[in-house]
Write an enzyme that holds these catalytic residues in place. Structure first.
Site, PDB file in Angstrom:
ATOM      1  CG  HIS A 182      -1.968  -1.110   1.082  1.00  0.00           C
ATOM      2  ND1 HIS A 182      -2.442  -1.833   2.138  1.00  0.00           N
ATOM      3  CD2 HIS A 182      -2.600  -1.602  -0.025  1.00  0.00           C
ATOM      4  CE1 HIS A 182      -3.337  -2.727   1.698  1.00  0.00           C
ATOM      5  NE2 HIS A 182      -3.435  -2.606   0.391  1.00  0.00           N
ATOM      6  CB  ALA A 183       1.448   3.629  -2.752  1.00  0.00           C
ATOM      7  NE  ARG A 184      -3.852   4.783   2.251  1.00  0.00           N
ATOM      8  CZ  ARG A 184      -5.165   4.992   2.053  1.00  0.00           C
ATOM      9  NH1 ARG A 184      -5.572   6.088   1.439  1.00  0.00           N
ATOM     10  NH2 ARG A 184      -6.049   4.113   2.469  1.00  0.00           N
ATOM     11  CD  GLU A 185      -0.511   0.601   4.306  1.00  0.00           C
ATOM     12  OE1 GLU A 185       0.175  -0.430   4.383  1.00  0.00           O
ATOM     13  OE2 GLU A 185      -1.753   0.577   4.165  1.00  0.00           O
ATOM     14  NE  ARG A 241      -6.176  -0.009   0.119  1.00  0.00           N
ATOM     15  CZ  ARG A 241      -6.130  -0.644   1.296  1.00  0.00           C
ATOM     16  NH1 ARG A 241      -5.615  -0.051   2.348  1.00  0.00           N
ATOM     17  NH2 ARG A 241      -6.598  -1.874   1.415  1.00  0.00           N
ATOM     18  CG  ASN A 258      -2.697  -7.272   0.904  1.00  0.00           C
ATOM     19  OD1 ASN A 258      -2.146  -8.324   0.564  1.00  0.00           O
ATOM     20  ND2 ASN A 258      -3.069  -7.042   2.149  1.00  0.00           N
ATOM     21  CG  HIS A 316      -0.153  -3.836   5.425  1.00  0.00           C
ATOM     22  ND1 HIS A 316      -0.836  -3.419   4.315  1.00  0.00           N
ATOM     23  CD2 HIS A 316       0.203  -5.124   5.180  1.00  0.00           C
ATOM     24  CE1 HIS A 316      -0.909  -4.410   3.438  1.00  0.00           C
ATOM     25  NE2 HIS A 316      -0.273  -5.462   3.940  1.00  0.00           N
ATOM     26  CB  SER A 317       1.383   1.889   8.717  1.00  0.00           C
ATOM     27  OG  SER A 317       1.207   2.752   7.608  1.00  0.00           O
ATOM     28  CD  GLU A 392      -2.456  -2.876   9.130  1.00  0.00           C
ATOM     29  OE1 GLU A 392      -1.934  -1.754   8.904  1.00  0.00           O
ATOM     30  OE2 GLU A 392      -3.158  -3.484   8.289  1.00  0.00           O
TER      31      GLU A 392
HETATM   32 ZN   LIG Z   1      -1.868  -1.644   4.077  1.00  0.00          ZN
END
Ligand SMILES: [Zn+2]
Length: 428
Positions: A182-185, A241, A258, A316-317, A392
């Protein structure tokens, strides 16, 4: 001897692979107000009420609450809905400034020394992450190789590093990590890099427990598995994302990589069939270029190592969670549930000793929500991993900044999770 399909292409040099991303006009989040909305378990009603508002959903797929960043033009319309909502941040644009500028990577030496730990004081441009990875390899040349897991939609190689200890290449079970799907994480990239930095530097220093860990496993680490999306967050839209694949005749771009794995794909409630949604599953199982690359690479890692995959983690976050399967079948339990939970809880307990962060462990369906077509179910069921987790990272919630973690929070986050991983890798 086993033949490596996806791993055969390891000789691609990093430098020639660089592509300059086109720069579009940047999306501004100035004045976006961040809310935490209690949905009272009726997320569908809330989502239908906010459908026409300009906002970013930080928590797609959740049931009990939604974290939303609402554009300044629509704040009054949002407030007028009378939802059970609390403001957790006044201005997302200001939060983004707290991340600081992307800091170019300055190597102080051309030698085979490891890069300096100041790397973890700032976020960096994508190209510098490739250089950092190459420099780690150059510092550990006889025990590592750069690997590529195929290509992204825009044709970028999905780069990683494979390293091993005294048993030689492929001689031990695999530890396999993905970052930044997820690109923004962004904190996931930095965390995965810190873990691999500590493993390599500890091995070179002769730190006893770290040397034993590296001798016991073959590590395959891909810090950025969605490079197109990651670059898009750096050039154009910090909150992006998905991948960057357009679909014919659709006005929206991007598939959630994902939700696109070809296992439990498209389970009701586990992903979206709308190309505009943050959790768009794709049109058919595994139909993104990233997924085709990652599936082939995952299968090759499972086949290449004596003992298969011991541990897989998809980083992830945010949320402070250690998640295990299943996400695609909420009635099923993994066979070795007790063992996985024992190790996940143990990891969380060690993380907490460092700085008090409280991670919750459990199956993704129990702790979060159904999430179908996710990596951990595939890697557990199909690739046969013994432990297969989603993780996360910080912050704990949107009030802590959500996907936007200030630069001065990078080091505390990566350090506490290194201690957790150090315990896990020694114990499992
Ligand atoms: Zn994620």
């Amino acid at each position: 001897m086993k033949l490596l399909v996806g791993l055969g292409a390891v000789a691609v040099p990093l430098v020639s692979a660089r592509i300059v991303a086109p720069r579009g006009p940047s999306v501004s989040y100035d004045g976006y107000r961040v809310y935490r909305v209690d949905t009272h378990a009726d997320v569908a009603t809330v989502e239908s009420q906010i459908r026409n508002l300009r906002l970013v959903n930080f928590s797609p797929g959740t049931i009990d609450h939604l974290d939303l960043a609402v554009s300044p033009e629509d704040i009054s319309a949002f407030d007028a809905l009378g939802l059970d909502a609390a403001v957790v941040h006044e201005d997302l644009g200001k939060d983004i400034l707290s991340e600081g500028p992307l800091r170019p990577y300055l190597r102080t030496t051309e030698s085979a020394d490891l890069p300096g730990l100041e790397w973890f004081d700032n976020y960096h441009p994508y190209e510098d992450h490739l250089q950092f990875l190459e420099d780690l390899h150059l510092a550990f040349p006889d025990n590592s190789e750069l690997v590529t897991a195929g290509a992204s939609y825009e044709g970028r190689p999905i780069q990683g590093i494979h390293f091993w200890g005294e048993n030689g290449k492929g001689g031990r079970p695999a530890v396999y990590w993905h970052g930044t799907v997820h690109a923004r994480e962004w904190i996931t990239t930095m965390t995965v890099e810190y873990l691999l930095y500590q493993l390599i530097s500890g091995y070179l220093d002769g730190t006893e427990d770290v040397k034993a860990i590296v001798d016991a496993y073959d590590f395959y680490i891909l810090p950025v598995v969605n490079p197109d999306g990651f670059i898009h967050t750096q050039t154009t839209d910090r909150m992006w994302r998905k991948n960057r694949q357009p679909r014919d005749a659709e006005r929206c771009t991007g598939t959630d990589v994902n939700r696109n794995w070809p296992h439990f794909w498209n389970v009701t409630g586990g992903a979206s069939d709308s190309p505009c949604a943050e959790t768009f599953r794709g049109l058919s199982p595994g139909d993104t270029p990233e997924m085709q690359s990652l599936v082939a690479f995952t299968d090759a890692v499972a086949a290449a190592n004596e003992g298969g995959i011991k541990l897989y983690i998809d980083w992830h976050s945010y949320g402070h969670l250690i998640l295990l399967s299943y996400g695609g079948d909420c009635d099923a339990r993994v066979e070795n549930y007790e063992r996985q939970m024992e190790l996940a809880r143990g990891t969380a307990a060690v993380v907490e000793t460092v700085d008090g962060s409280k991670y919750t462990a459990g199956p993704v369906c129990d702790v979060l929500y159904a999430a179908s077509g996710g990596s951990m179910d595939y890697v557990y069921d199909v690739a046969g991993a013994e432990l297969s987790w989603g993780y996360e990272l910080s912050p704990a919630d949107a009030a802590g900044g959500g996907f936007v973690l200030p630069a001065d929070q990078i080091l505390p986050t990566v350090v506490e999770n290194w201690e957790g991983m150090r315990w896990l890798l020694s114990t499992m």
